[in-house]
Design a protein around this motif. Structure first.
Motif, mmCIF file in Angstrom:
data_model
loop_
_atom_site.group_PDB
_atom_site.id
_atom_site.type_symbol
_atom_site.label_atom_id
_atom_site.label_comp_id
_atom_site.label_asym_id
_atom_site.label_seq_id
_atom_site.Cartn_x
_atom_site.Cartn_y
_atom_site.Cartn_z
ATOM 1 N N ALA A 135 0.793 -1.304 -0.116
ATOM 2 C CA ALA A 135 0.019 0.056 -0.036
ATOM 3 C C ALA A 135 0.647 1.135 -0.265
ATOM 4 O O ALA A 135 0.602 2.338 -0.718
ATOM 5 N N VAL A 136 1.908 1.236 0.839
ATOM 6 C CA VAL A 136 2.792 2.667 0.892
ATOM 7 C C VAL A 136 3.708 2.657 -0.347
ATOM 8 O O VAL A 136 3.793 3.668 -0.786
ATOM 9 N N TYR A 137 4.141 1.507 -0.894
ATOM 10 C CA TYR A 137 4.826 1.462 -2.068
ATOM 11 C C TYR A 137 4.223 2.196 -3.278
ATOM 12 O O TYR A 137 4.488 2.932 -4.090
ATOM 13 N N GLN A 138 2.642 1.893 -3.255
ATOM 14 C CA GLN A 138 1.896 2.229 -4.208
ATOM 15 C C GLN A 138 1.827 3.746 -4.208
ATOM 16 O O GLN A 138 1.666 4.571 -5.301
ATOM 17 N N GLN A 139 1.763 4.342 -2.857
ATOM 18 C CA GLN A 139 1.452 5.751 -3.007
ATOM 19 C C GLN A 139 3.011 6.478 -3.150
ATOM 20 O O GLN A 139 3.059 7.571 -3.416
ATOM 21 N N GLU A 140 3.994 5.883 -2.650
ATOM 22 C CA GLU A 140 5.413 6.607 -2.625
ATOM 23 C C GLU A 140 6.188 6.680 -3.971
ATOM 24 O O GLU A 140 7.025 7.364 -4.201
ATOM 25 N N ARG A 141 5.883 5.548 -4.558
ATOM 26 C CA ARG A 141 6.772 5.210 -5.926
ATOM 27 C C ARG A 141 6.720 6.380 -7.029
ATOM 28 O O ARG A 141 5.571 6.797 -7.207
ATOM 29 N N GLY A 142 7.585 7.052 -7.378
ATOM 30 C CA GLY A 142 7.635 8.264 -8.337
ATOM 31 C C GLY A 142 7.171 9.585 -7.657
ATOM 32 O O GLY A 142 7.172 10.532 -8.394
ATOM 33 N N ALA A 143 6.868 9.619 -6.410
ATOM 34 C CA ALA A 143 6.806 10.758 -5.499
ATOM 35 C C ALA A 143 7.842 11.783 -5.504
ATOM 36 O O ALA A 143 8.982 11.432 -5.276
ATOM 37 N N PRO A 144 7.731 13.141 -5.585
ATOM 38 C CA PRO A 144 8.811 14.003 -5.566
ATOM 39 C C PRO A 144 9.396 13.817 -4.104
ATOM 40 O O PRO A 144 8.844 13.756 -3.277
ATOM 41 N N THR A 147 12.043 8.543 -0.554
ATOM 42 C CA THR A 147 13.076 7.751 -0.302
ATOM 43 C C THR A 147 12.925 6.216 -0.388
ATOM 44 O O THR A 147 13.775 5.555 -0.394
ATOM 45 N N MET A 148 11.525 6.063 -0.621
ATOM 46 C CA MET A 148 10.994 4.661 -1.070
ATOM 47 C C MET A 148 11.053 4.359 -2.401
ATOM 48 O O MET A 148 10.037 4.664 -3.260
ATOM 49 N N ARG A 149 12.060 3.876 -3.074
ATOM 50 C CA ARG A 149 11.989 4.049 -4.619
ATOM 51 C C ARG A 149 11.935 2.597 -5.100
ATOM 52 O O ARG A 149 11.688 2.362 -6.386
ATOM 53 N N THR A 150 12.034 1.474 -4.088
ATOM 54 C CA THR A 150 11.882 0.026 -4.717
ATOM 55 C C THR A 150 11.038 -0.605 -3.670
ATOM 56 O O THR A 150 10.718 -0.199 -2.568
ATOM 57 N N PHE A 151 10.335 -1.880 -4.075
ATOM 58 C CA PHE A 151 9.334 -2.416 -3.184
ATOM 59 C C PHE A 151 10.437 -3.006 -2.028
ATOM 60 O O PHE A 151 9.831 -3.320 -1.183
ATOM 61 N N GLY A 152 11.477 -3.557 -2.174
ATOM 62 C CA GLY A 152 12.237 -3.751 -1.382
ATOM 63 C C GLY A 152 12.625 -2.711 -0.256
ATOM 64 O O GLY A 152 12.525 -2.968 1.008
ATOM 65 N N ASP A 153 12.776 -1.506 -0.482
ATOM 66 C CA ASP A 153 12.677 -0.308 0.236
ATOM 67 C C ASP A 153 11.165 -0.413 1.291
ATOM 68 O O ASP A 153 11.395 -0.140 2.404
ATOM 69 N N ALA A 154 10.238 -0.631 0.672
ATOM 70 C CA ALA A 154 8.788 -0.470 1.212
ATOM 71 C C ALA A 154 8.800 -1.868 2.411
ATOM 72 O O ALA A 154 8.534 -1.590 3.445
#
Length: 218
Positions: A135-144, A147-154
């Motif tokens: 859920a958080v990766y879906q919101q954060e990826r590509g956001a200006p 710091t969460m650039r990959t699903f591994g980061d999530a």
């Protein structure tokens, strides 16, 4: 047969199908988040599974409401059922309650209460952590400024959050991502409290049993 008995029988019959529906929901959601470039047919299929899962949970909630005969009182008395309707991935948290009802009909449970609480809390943590990471990766990826650039980061962030470690190396920057983070923090504290409290209670019982079995004057 009273209303509570009818609700319990319905829940016992539907627990496995709805648990499978919850896993299907999770798998379909993962496909939509992690593989956005899939062919439209697979995207449409995953969306159909998501909607079908939600429909099953809605039918389950409506039937339990009808069988309970409680009217609007059903909602505050069954808060977890209401949350499951909003977020089906919370359904594993109900396993302990349903397991207790089934085991009471067949004698003593196979596992002690402490072991069941720890086991189901661990399972719930894994499922909810994975869902929260999606859920958080879906919101954060590509956001200006994200710091969460990959699903591994999530996944790393979800692990930090649920265990209440919070290194701060990865943080959500979007409003929805931060809202999800608040929910993950609350879930992490609740599950951690359940496990540590249960473990502490088990230790107290062990020490108390040893004191009772110790010969007088020893």
């Amino acid at each position: 047969m009273d209303d509570e008995s009818r609700v319990a029988r319905w829940q016992q019959r539907t627990e496995l199908p709805l648990a499978l529906a919850s896993l299907a929901f999770l798998a379909s959601y993962a496909v939509r988040v992690l593989a956005p470039g899939l062919h439209d047919v697979w995207q449409d299929l995953s969306l159909a599974v998501l909607l079908a899962s939600w429909a099953l949970f809605f039918v389950d909630y409506a039937v339990c409401w009808r069988l309970s005969g409680q009217g609007l009182r059903f909602v505050p008395k069954h808060r977890l059922d209401t949350l499951v309707l909003v977020l089906p991935l919370l359904r594993p948290l109900r396993i302990v309650k349903v397991y207790e009802a089934v085991q009471r009909r067949h004698g003593k449970p196979r596992l002690a209460l402490h072991a069941r609480v720890i086991a189901y809390s661990g399972l719930s943590t894994v499922l909810l952590g994975f869902a929260g990471a999606l859920a958080v990766y879906q919101q954060e990826r590509g956001a200006p400024g994200a710091t969460m650039r990959t699903f591994g980061d999530a996944v790393w962030w979800a692990s930090e959050t649920l265990t209440t470690v919070g290194y701060g190396d990865i943080t959500p920057v979007t409003p929805m991502g931060r809202l999800i983070a608040v929910g993950m923090m609350a879930i992490g504290l609740a599950l951690l409290g359940a496990v540590t409290g249960t473990f502490a209670s088990w230790l107290l019982q062990v020490f108390s049993r040893e004191d009772d079995e110790r010969p007088p004057g020893s």
